[in-house]
Design an enzyme around this catalytic site. Structure first.
Site: not given
Length: 660
Positions: A374, A488, A490, A501
């Protein structure tokens, strides 16, 4: 525009924020040949130079939005303390940090204020990247069952992936653009015109017809790339000279060239032959499978990797690192969707190299997925890759079930990598394996499909499908645990140069009030009142989404100022030491949505030990979610509560719809 940019696929927030997604259009451009997925008349990076810069919000707006997000999470006394700390911060240290952040940003106009700190956040993290960072996205099966054969589908996907690689490096991949008025901008005429507009002005030309080009700076890390473990901060390495594919099977490593010396893609029949050779290799599984080391804590792995190099494995590791990508061939079929999620998210560790920018995992029955590292990007490029490879491999397959493999000597073309391991390395692999098995066994996954309705119905009710999905998670958690918690979601800021983001905070005073009204058994409001609450939730969620897509959230701004203070060796302002600040960044509900014809579904682990990782999809006539948890949470009960919440919401909407 905000609707498209709601998520950037699987962009993680905070030290280990949640994945997210961005639905990107699939483009076709003219008639492609056998070496490219298509040939765009508009150069791939045509808009990059003129993309607008990511704005830094006004400090007073950030603090107001922060307090709004804290309101449903705190009692009156807690909120009063947090509000005072916010006011003090805004008037003092916060203003100073904000001013310096703005000053630094003006001196670095080639990038965004968040790009460098965000790379550091990922690369400095010392946790294992398995579960903590790497997500997966699974391909939709080919509609023709015979093409889902492991060998046939692997061959076709490798060829299509190489076509994609060649297309992007030739600058002929259609630029990523969101069209608000496609009748004007998504046309051959517009493309013929915009290609002649200088790159320094091209964004403005697109903007004039309500089209928004997206940042494509992350794409070059897709191929020939890997994350290298280093002490305290990892590095990203890309070696575009690599012409070979890395294939893992039974923990064994194989490489063979997929490009010839002139840069042409190898014949599909030869790739098929080489993969068949690997699949027929009867070599046993290594006693000490090296891939487990990539699941280790990063400093531990850094030390061990250096030992591997010192032990004479440098050239073999270079082959692994520089391979175009990794293909993992698993020798078993997928049993069900839960098994699919576990296998694609983490697997057994035996047949993976988690550091590669991405790996295509292909099981014995042809079920395919991408697991990706990532740090290099937020998944925008990965989703485009999936869309293009799925489209190309299914509509223009390089081989068919009737295609015979080439009559070549694959034993000479395919090289099996060998690694020299001393006792210390063998012991380290055993320890990594034991740790891996223990961690993975603690993860539970459950899925849910709600067939009563989806996007189409919700849109007729003038409600945001994403807002309703998020509300169902709030209601479910309240029903199960009696709490409203930090959540959360994104949001991509890819409309800006080097945007990453921003966070949507779905938990609000509106979702809390609405959830309590639905869950309450004593004094439930009327259907009309509940409908009004649903509309309030939808409207506010739309506002939050638009703000985040335009770089006007609060999370990245606060992160940037905190990072700046740390980099200058300043004392951490009291605002950041507030328990409420810690709590809102302890995301118990981390959520991400993904909808694309190429993607079956995706998944990821919770970002905190007592959280849920919620991957969900909003389809035309149904909704579903794929949820993970550790032992602190009951994931099966949670998905049942989500289903019940959607039942309750749709019952109210259907009553209203009938009366209307």
């Amino acid at each position: 525009m905000a609707q498209l940019l709601t998520k950037s696929c699987f962009g993680r927030g905070g030290p280990a924020g949640p994945p997210c997604s961005l639905l990107l259009r699939a483009y076709s451009a003219g008639s492609p040949d056998t070496e490219y997925v298509h040939r765009s008349i508009v150069p791939t990076m045509h808009f990059q130079k003129s993309l607008p810069r990511l704005p830094i919000p006004k400090l007073e707006d950030t603090m107001k939005r922060y307090l709004n997000a804290q309101t449903p999470l705190l009692d009156a006394e807690q909120f009063s303390k947090t509000e005072q700390l916010a006011k003090t911060f805004q008037a003092g240290a916060g203003q100073q940090l904000h001013d310096e952040l703005v000053s630094q940003d003006k001196q670095n106009k080639h990038t965004s204020y968040i790009s460098g700190p965000w790379f550091d956040m990922y690369l400095c993290a010392r946790d294992s990247i398995v579960l903590n960072f790497n997500p997966f996205m699974s391909f939709t099966p080919d509609s023709r069952p015979e093409y889902n054969n492991q060998l046939i589908r692997s061959t076709n996907m490798v060829v299509s992936a190489m076509r994609f690689l060649k297309t992007i490096r030739a600058g002929q991949l259609e630029p990523e653009v969101f069209h608000l008025a496609p009748a004007k901008s998504d046309t051959a005429r517009f493309k013929r015109l915009i290609r002649w507009v200088p790159p320094s002005l091209s964004w403005y030309g697109a903007y004039m017809v309500n089209a928004y080009p997206l940042d494509m700076s992350q794409y070059f890390r897709l191929f020939n790339s890997t994350r290298l473990p280093k002490l305290n901060r990892d590095e990203l390495a890309t070696d575009e000279s690599g012409k070979h594919l890395l294939v893992l099977r039974n923990g064994n490593f194989y490489v063979f060239d997929v490009f010839d010396r002139d840069g042409n893609i190898a014949k599909a029949s030869e790739i098929q032959s080489h993969l068949q050779y690997i699949l027929s290799d009867s070599a046993p599984t290594p006693e000490f499978p090296l891939g487990y080391l990539t699941s280790e804590e990063r400093n531990t792995w850094a030390v061990l990797r250096q030992k591997l190099v010192d032990n004479g494995n440098g050239e073999a590791l270079k082959k692994v690192d520089s391979a175009v990508f990794c293909l993992c061939l698993d020798d078993f079929p997928v049993k069900d969707l839960i098994h699919l999620s576990h296998n694609m998210l983490h697997g057994s560790g035996l047949n993976r190299w988690y550091d590669k920018s991405f790996s295509i995992i292909m099981t014995q029955d042809g079920t395919a997925a991408v697991n990706f590292e990532h740090s290099w990007g937020d998944g925008v490029a990965v989703l485009r890759f999936l869309n293009e490879v799925y489209k190309d491999s299914t509509q223009r397959p390089a081989v068919s079930p009737q295609s015979p493999p080439a009559k070549v000597d694959s034993s000479k073309a395919v090289h099996k990598l060998s690694f020299h391991l001393d006792d210390a390395l063998k012991s380290a692999i055993s320890a990594a394996r034991k740790k891996f098995d223990s961690t993975m066994s603690s993860l539970t996954i459950a899925s849910m499909e709600f067939k009563r309705g989806g996007k189409d119905f919700l849109k007729t009710q003038k409600l945001s499908p994403d807002a309703i999905a998020q509300l169902s998670f709030q209601m479910a958690f309240l029903r199960q645990y009696g709490q409203t918690v930090a959540t959360y979601e994104s949001c991509s800021t890819a409309a800006f140069k080097h945007g990453r983001t921003e966070t949507i905070r779905p938990s609000s005073v509106f979702t809390k009030k609405c959830s309590e009204a639905f869950v309450s058994k004593s004094s439930r409001p009327s259907a009309a009142e509940l409908r009004s609450m649903l509309e309030q939730c939808s409207k506010y969620h739309g506002q939050l989404t638009k703000e985040a897509a335009m770089g006007q959230g609060f999370d990245r701004h606060l992160f940037g100022m905190r990072n700046l203070a740390a980099s200058k060796g300043l004392a951490l302002p009291e605002f950041y030491q507030d328990p409420a600040y810690t709590r809102i960044n302890h995301n118990i509900l981390s959520t991400s949505t993904l909808t694309s014809p190429a993607v079956q579904f995706g998944g990821f682990a919770p970002v905190v030990a007592d959280g849920f990782g919620v991957g969900y999809g909003m389809h035309d006539d149904w909704m579903g979610c794929n949820v993970s948890a550790y032992p602190a949470r009951d994931v099966k009960q949670f998905v049942q509560c989500v289903h019940q919440s959607l039942e309750d919401i749709f019952k109210v909407l259907e009553e209203k719809s009938v009366k209307s």
